[in-house]
Design an enzyme around this catalytic site. Structure first.
Site, PDB file in Angstrom:
ATOM      1  N   GLY A 178       0.730  -1.184  -0.010  1.00  0.00           N
ATOM      2  CA  GLY A 178      -0.010  -0.077   0.112  1.00  0.00           C
ATOM      3  C   GLY A 178       1.000   1.182  -0.094  1.00  0.00           C
ATOM      4  O   GLY A 178       1.851   1.141   0.274  1.00  0.00           O
ATOM      5  N   CYS A 189       4.892  -6.694   2.267  1.00  0.00           N
ATOM      6  CA  CYS A 189       5.110  -5.448   2.376  1.00  0.00           C
ATOM      7  C   CYS A 189       4.156  -4.374   3.402  1.00  0.00           C
ATOM      8  O   CYS A 189       4.303  -4.666   4.382  1.00  0.00           O
ATOM      9  CB  CYS A 189       5.354  -4.751   0.961  1.00  0.00           C
ATOM     10  SG  CYS A 189       6.111  -2.992   1.179  1.00  0.00           S
ATOM     11  N   TYR A 190       3.264  -3.567   2.774  1.00  0.00           N
ATOM     12  CA  TYR A 190       2.540  -3.076   3.732  1.00  0.00           C
ATOM     13  C   TYR A 190       1.467  -4.034   4.308  1.00  0.00           C
ATOM     14  O   TYR A 190       1.323  -3.953   5.532  1.00  0.00           O
ATOM     15  CB  TYR A 190       1.518  -2.108   2.845  1.00  0.00           C
ATOM     16  CG  TYR A 190       0.595  -1.163   3.570  1.00  0.00           C
ATOM     17  CD1 TYR A 190       0.640   0.109   4.071  1.00  0.00           C
ATOM     18  CD2 TYR A 190      -0.761  -1.784   3.763  1.00  0.00           C
ATOM     19  CE1 TYR A 190      -0.008   0.440   4.962  1.00  0.00           C
ATOM     20  CE2 TYR A 190      -1.694  -1.200   4.335  1.00  0.00           C
ATOM     21  CZ  TYR A 190      -1.450   0.286   5.005  1.00  0.00           C
ATOM     22  OH  TYR A 190      -2.169   1.031   5.766  1.00  0.00           O
ATOM     23  N   HIS A 208       9.139  -8.519  -1.723  1.00  0.00           N
ATOM     24  CA  HIS A 208       8.005  -8.465  -2.916  1.00  0.00           C
ATOM     25  C   HIS A 208       8.358  -9.810  -3.600  1.00  0.00           C
ATOM     26  O   HIS A 208       8.943  -9.717  -4.798  1.00  0.00           O
ATOM     27  CB  HIS A 208       7.929  -7.487  -3.862  1.00  0.00           C
ATOM     28  CG  HIS A 208       7.441  -6.038  -3.049  1.00  0.00           C
ATOM     29  ND1 HIS A 208       6.002  -5.772  -3.173  1.00  0.00           N
ATOM     30  CD2 HIS A 208       8.033  -4.969  -2.588  1.00  0.00           C
ATOM     31  CE1 HIS A 208       5.849  -4.640  -2.545  1.00  0.00           C
ATOM     32  NE2 HIS A 208       7.029  -4.105  -2.316  1.00  0.00           N
ATOM     33  N   GLU A 233       6.280 -11.361  -5.693  1.00  0.00           N
ATOM     34  CA  GLU A 233       5.586 -11.171  -6.835  1.00  0.00           C
ATOM     35  C   GLU A 233       6.385 -10.741  -8.037  1.00  0.00           C
ATOM     36  O   GLU A 233       5.980 -10.844  -9.079  1.00  0.00           O
ATOM     37  CB  GLU A 233       4.315 -10.323  -6.735  1.00  0.00           C
ATOM     38  CG  GLU A 233       4.360  -8.956  -6.455  1.00  0.00           C
ATOM     39  CD  GLU A 233       4.713  -8.438  -4.960  1.00  0.00           C
ATOM     40  OE1 GLU A 233       5.197  -9.479  -4.338  1.00  0.00           O
ATOM     41  OE2 GLU A 233       4.461  -7.374  -4.574  1.00  0.00           O
ATOM     42  N   GLY A 256      -9.397  -6.709 -32.048  1.00  0.00           N
ATOM     43  CA  GLY A 256      -8.265  -6.903 -30.903  1.00  0.00           C
ATOM     44  C   GLY A 256      -8.229  -8.150 -30.321  1.00  0.00           C
ATOM     45  O   GLY A 256      -9.398  -8.992 -30.602  1.00  0.00           O
ATOM     46  N   ASP A 291      -8.746  -9.137 -27.036  1.00  0.00           N
ATOM     47  CA  ASP A 291     -10.000  -9.790 -26.099  1.00  0.00           C
ATOM     48  C   ASP A 291     -11.502  -9.925 -26.947  1.00  0.00           C
ATOM     49  O   ASP A 291     -11.837 -11.187 -26.503  1.00  0.00           O
ATOM     50  CB  ASP A 291     -10.248  -8.395 -25.267  1.00  0.00           C
ATOM     51  CG  ASP A 291      -9.096  -7.877 -24.692  1.00  0.00           C
ATOM     52  OD1 ASP A 291      -8.190  -8.741 -24.337  1.00  0.00           O
ATOM     53  OD2 ASP A 291      -9.123  -7.005 -23.897  1.00  0.00           O
ATOM     54  N   LYS A 302      -4.758 -10.507 -19.270  1.00  0.00           N
ATOM     55  CA  LYS A 302      -4.324 -10.748 -20.773  1.00  0.00           C
ATOM     56  C   LYS A 302      -3.692 -11.851 -20.948  1.00  0.00           C
ATOM     57  O   LYS A 302      -3.912 -12.317 -22.043  1.00  0.00           O
ATOM     58  CB  LYS A 302      -3.646  -9.271 -20.832  1.00  0.00           C
ATOM     59  CG  LYS A 302      -3.446  -8.918 -22.297  1.00  0.00           C
ATOM     60  CD  LYS A 302      -4.729  -8.055 -22.786  1.00  0.00           C
ATOM     61  CE  LYS A 302      -4.671  -7.663 -24.224  1.00  0.00           C
ATOM     62  NZ  LYS A 302      -5.749  -7.015 -24.491  1.00  0.00           N
TER      63      LYS A 302
END
Ligand code: XMP
Length: 534
Positions: free
Chosen positions: A56, A83-84, A184, A186, A240, A242, A385
């Site tokens: 955050g 983290c936060y 982190h 991730e 596109g 999507d 995506k």
């Protein structure tokens, strides 16, 4: 479609929140993001198998800082604070968080205890850390980014990782299933990040990991069939990624009950309209009704003399809605309107996580008001995506289409500065095709080079200037080449494309595209510039 086991990411507004959810899904565990404001009752009703509290932007001890219900830690569901999230967990449970004298930032060597279930399997390089006192200790590189630090752990916790500057890089209370990590996992810079998240979801939350794209397709097809029955579905196909994947998925589920309307506004990249038709039209592999509307002339007419960027966007959006409505009237009432909405759209429009940014410019013209339908169907609503791309490949869409770069709804309209004319469209299409061809050639196959842009295209400036070709004086347009490196498309830097590649692109554009006598490379960052030109 929903997998039964789910991990919930609670979003405190940090920058990596979507990344956390994606990494969890890479462990084949379904994951959703929700705001920290979500009531605890709702969280309980979602019955997650694990909860992750993310980073955050503020200090957890400040007044008004983002927080959560203390009950969250008593649900008997494993919680991992990052983290936060880690600091908040300590702060709320009786530990202490303070401002550090220096910010710890970047790749950092962390000593971890490998007997912690979080760090199982990390071997690291023990020789590296001569001070390692515990037999179960290994060192590994992690990504740190924090001003505050945990100066005292909460009662019941033990420290399971530290760095030279940070006494509590990770802590755990195994009996309550509570884990806190200051760094982190991730972020890819954290070498063992995937393993750590995998340890959490598999070993601590006991998830089996059954979330896969092929099972997504099977389940989604069943769900669509169930919802649609023998009803009719209408989809606006833009070409596109999507909307194309949505079309392929719906086609697999309901075949000719699906009608796709493809409005070719004449502002597509070179040959793109025909490529879309090749895939979805009569000669393509998909069973559906395909309607192509060639509306280029109509658009150029509407755009004649219009130079103001917002007005251009508005005209392009409104015209699309109008044409779509006209076509839908020919088709008659339908039961469902399908859309290619994907998970980041949901999160970014404030419905999923904490992010308040509403990318209104992405919903080009809004929903058509005069189309007769009962309900909306959004089969990709839960996918990121990269997952959408996997589904596209799974459904047999060509890689060229699946890995297309982002392309704005108003198309080349925002890459032609000033008035749009058929001639300027031709110029920018031809220049852009050369640019893309040369970049692809220079990048080669296999791993992308460091300079590889995340998005790149040619734009036509509204500037004409003097040049000389042969013995003739020319007075022609300048093409601008844009190429950016970006993670989130909210900020971006110009990509360092090698000089010789740029030179090649320049000489081909000037040699092959009539009406151009100057090629410029756009060095601007975003902000202050945007990625597109209008
Ligand atoms: P900007 O120009 O805002 O672009 O820096 C950021 C990213 O968004 C894309 N973009 C759009 N996409 N409709 C879209 O679907 C739009 O109106 C639009 N405008 C910009 C742009 O290509 C870049 O990836």
């Amino acid at each position: 479609m929903e997998s039964k086991e789910m991990v919930l990411v609670i979003d405190f507004g940090g920058q990596y929140n979507q990344l956390v959810a994606r990494r969890v899904r890479e462990c084949n565990v379904y994951c959703e993001i929700t705001s920290y404001r979500t009531p605890i009752e709702k969280i309980k009703a979602m019955s997650p198998k694990g909860i992750i509290l993310t980073g955050g932007p503020s200090s957890c001890y400040e007044e008004g800082a983002a927080t959560c219900s203390p009950e969250l830690f008593e649900l008997g569901i494993p919680v991992l604070g990052l983290c936060y999230g880690a600091q908040l967990m300590m702060h709320m449970l009786g530990g202490k968080v303070e401002r550090a004298s220096v910010r710890e930032y970047g790749k950092t060597e962390v000593s971890v205890r490998t007997d912690s279930p979080l760090f199982t399997g990390i071997t690291g390089d023990d020789d590296h850390d001569p001070t390692a006192e515990l037999s179960h200790e290994a060192t590994t590189i992690c990504w740190m980014s924090h001003f505050d630090y945990i100066s005292k752990i909460a009662p019941g916790f033990e420290v399971v990782a530290h760095t030279s500057g940070c006494p509590v890089a990770a802590a755990q209370d195994k009996s309550r299933g509570l884990y806190a990590i200051q760094f982190h996992p991730e972020v890819l810079h954290t070498v063992e990040g995937t393993r750590i998240l995998n340890n959490f979801v598999k070993n601590i939350c006991n998830c089996e990991g059954t979330w896969r794209m092929d099972s997504f397709v099977t389940n989604a097809v069943e769900e669509i069939k169930g919802k649609v029955g023998d009803g009719r579905v209408l989809l606006a196909l833009s070409g596109g990624v999507d909307s194309s994947v949505a079309a392929a998925l719906l086609s697999k589920a309901i075949g000719e009950q699906l009608t796709c309307v493809f409005v070719d506004h004449g502002l597509m990249r070179k040959d793109e309209g025909d490529e879309v038709e090749e895939v979805f039209g009569e000669r393509g592999d998909f069973e559906l009704n395909f309607v192509r509307v060639n509306a280029a002339e109509r658009y150029y007419e509407k755009l004649r003399g219009v130079t103001e960027p917002e007005q251009k966007r508005k005209i392009i959006g409104e015209e699309f809605i109008r044409i779509f409505e006209e076509e839908s009237h020919k088709i008659g009432a339908v039961d469902f309107l399908a859309q290619g909405t994907i998970y980041p759209d949901v999160v970014e429009s404030g419905l999923g996580g904490e992010s308040a940014v509403i990318k209104s410019h992405h919903n080009v013209g809004g929903l058509p008001e005069h189309v007769d339908f009962k309900d909306i169907i959004e089969p990709l609503r839960n996918l990121f995506k990269d997952e959408v791309r996997k589904v596209g490949l799974e459904l047999g869409l060509p890689a060229k289409l699946v890995f297309r770069q982002p392309f704005p709804g108003p198309g080349l309209g925002v890459r032609i500065v000033g008035e749009v004319t058929a001639d300027k469209v031709r110029i920018v299409q031809d220049a852009d095709a050369i640019y893309r061809e040369e970049i692809a050639k220079a990048a080669g196959e296999g791993e992308a080079p460091n300079w590889m842009p995340d998005q790149y295209f040619a734009a036509i400036t509204n500037m004409r200037s003097v040049g000389v070709m042969g013995d003739e004086r020319t007075y022609d347009y300048a093409i601008a080449l844009r190429a950016v490196k970006t993670v989130d498309f909210m900020t971006a830097e110009a990509a360092p494309i090698p000089w010789e590649v740029l030179q090649k692109v320049m000489s081909r554009i000037i040699g092959e595209v009539r009406g151009v006598n100057r090629v410029l490379y756009d060095l601007s960052s975003k902000p202050a510039s945007t990625i597109e030109f209008e």
